[in-house]
Scaffold this active site. Structure first.
Site, PDB file in Angstrom:
ATOM      1  N   HIS A   1      -2.805   4.365   5.828  1.00 47.26           N
ATOM      2  CA  HIS A   1      -1.424   4.685   6.223  1.00 47.26           C
ATOM      3  C   HIS A   1      -1.341   6.111   6.730  1.00 47.26           C
ATOM      4  CE1 HIS A   1      -2.011   5.453   1.918  1.00 47.26           C
ATOM      5  NE2 HIS A   1      -1.191   6.471   2.044  1.00 47.26           N
TER       6      HIS A   1
ATOM      7  N   HIS B   1       1.242   9.267   7.121  1.00 46.87           N
ATOM      8  CA  HIS B   1       2.524   9.833   6.683  1.00 46.87           C
ATOM      9  C   HIS B   1       3.128  10.570   7.888  1.00 46.87           C
ATOM     10  CE1 HIS B   1       1.756   9.692   2.182  1.00 46.87           C
ATOM     11  NE2 HIS B   1       0.510   9.607   2.631  1.00 46.87           N
TER      12      HIS B   1
HETATM   13  P1  DGP Z   1      -1.132   8.350  -0.417  1.00 49.49           P
HETATM   14  O1  DGP Z   1      -0.985   9.240  -1.608  1.00 49.49           O
HETATM   15  O2  DGP Z   1      -1.493   9.145   0.823  1.00 49.49           O
HETATM   16  O3  DGP Z   1      -2.035   7.185  -0.696  1.00 49.49           O
HETATM   17  O4  DGP Z   1       0.338   7.815  -0.133  1.00 49.49           O
HETATM   18  C1  DGP Z   1       0.847   6.636  -0.679  1.00 49.49           C
HETATM   19  C2  DGP Z   1       2.324   6.714  -0.532  1.00 49.49           C
HETATM   20  O5  DGP Z   1       2.869   5.433  -0.783  1.00 49.49           O
HETATM   21  C3  DGP Z   1       2.998   7.653  -1.507  1.00 49.49           C
HETATM   22  O6  DGP Z   1       3.548   8.766  -0.801  1.00 49.49           O
HETATM   23  C4  DGP Z   1       4.096   6.837  -2.149  1.00 49.49           C
HETATM   24  C5  DGP Z   1       4.152   5.594  -1.307  1.00 49.49           C
HETATM   25  N1  DGP Z   1       4.452   4.397  -2.051  1.00 49.49           N
HETATM   26  C6  DGP Z   1       3.789   3.922  -3.126  1.00 49.49           C
HETATM   27  N2  DGP Z   1       4.359   2.783  -3.562  1.00 49.49           N
HETATM   28  C7  DGP Z   1       5.407   2.541  -2.723  1.00 49.49           C
HETATM   29  C8  DGP Z   1       6.382   1.499  -2.673  1.00 49.49           C
HETATM   30  O7  DGP Z   1       6.409   0.559  -3.452  1.00 49.49           O
HETATM   31  N3  DGP Z   1       7.308   1.596  -1.678  1.00 49.49           N
HETATM   32  C9  DGP Z   1       7.314   2.626  -0.772  1.00 49.49           C
HETATM   33  N4  DGP Z   1       8.269   2.620   0.151  1.00 49.49           N
HETATM   34  N5  DGP Z   1       6.404   3.610  -0.806  1.00 49.49           N
HETATM   35  C10 DGP Z   1       5.472   3.562  -1.777  1.00 49.49           C
END
Ligand code: DGP
Length: 179
Positions: A165, A167
């Protein structure tokens, strides 16, 4: 005799000028570093080590390549605030935003891309699509003039979800270097 007296006077003037300058410089040279209040400092260490511990725990299970929370978001089994969607890409708001605009851009088909380090030549098309979608998201969110695109990779990169992903962060002044 008169020449020696004149030389001595010049020397005295030069010495006192030097002393005046060194005194005026001293407070800067010996400046005591700004003290971070102990409580805040400890809290900062605690929260960053929590993130690191979570990232290490996530990395330990990542190689299994099992489903992640993002599969449920793609399947719309759990709700998310979708900002952009096409055949290949989904972009939705991060649940834990780090900026006024914080959107995650993911491939709908993970195809082995648990992280950027797993990218192979066959992934170049989807990687390009993701980056282009990040630009579209920034425009849609009204931050096209300044934003940041981040990929956290692996435990040391603080990755917590093992489905590639991007950001997209914006809406505030970013700092460099990042933490
Ligand atoms: P990373 O730390 O780079 O792997 O980012 C993962 C991101 O995913 C973190 O910033 C929070 C987001 N995230 C985790 N679970 C969920 C979820 O259930 N819904 C949404 N919208 N974001 C989530």
């Amino acid at each position: 005799m008169a020449t020696r007296a004149a030389a001595a006077a010049t020397l005295t003037a030069a010495t006192s000028s030097l002393l005046r300058r060194s005194t005026s410089l001293r407070p800067q040279g010996l400046r005591v570093p700004h003290r971070v209040p102990p409580q805040r400092f400890v809290r900062h260490i605690a929260s960053s080590s929590n993130e690191e511990a979570a990232a290490r725990a996530a990395a330990a299970t990542a190689d299994a390549g099992g489903p992640t929370i993002f599969d449920k978001i793609i399947a719309k089994e759990i709700p998310s605030s979708i900002v952009y969607e096409d055949e290949n890409v989904l972009a939705f708001r991060d649940i834990n935003p780090q900026a006024p605009v914080h959107v995650l851009v993911i491939p709908k088909a993970r195809d082995g891309l648990t992280g950027l380090d797993k990218a192979e030549p066959r992934h170049t098309e989807i990687l390009g699509r993701l980056l282009y979608a990040a630009k579209v998201v920034a425009e849609k969110e009204g931050v096209a003039s300044g934003y940041r695109v981040v990929i956290n990779n692996g435990a040391e990169g603080c990755q917590s979800v093992y489905h590639l992903h991007l950001h997209v962060l914006g809406g505030r002044q970013m700092k460099w270097p990042p933490g």
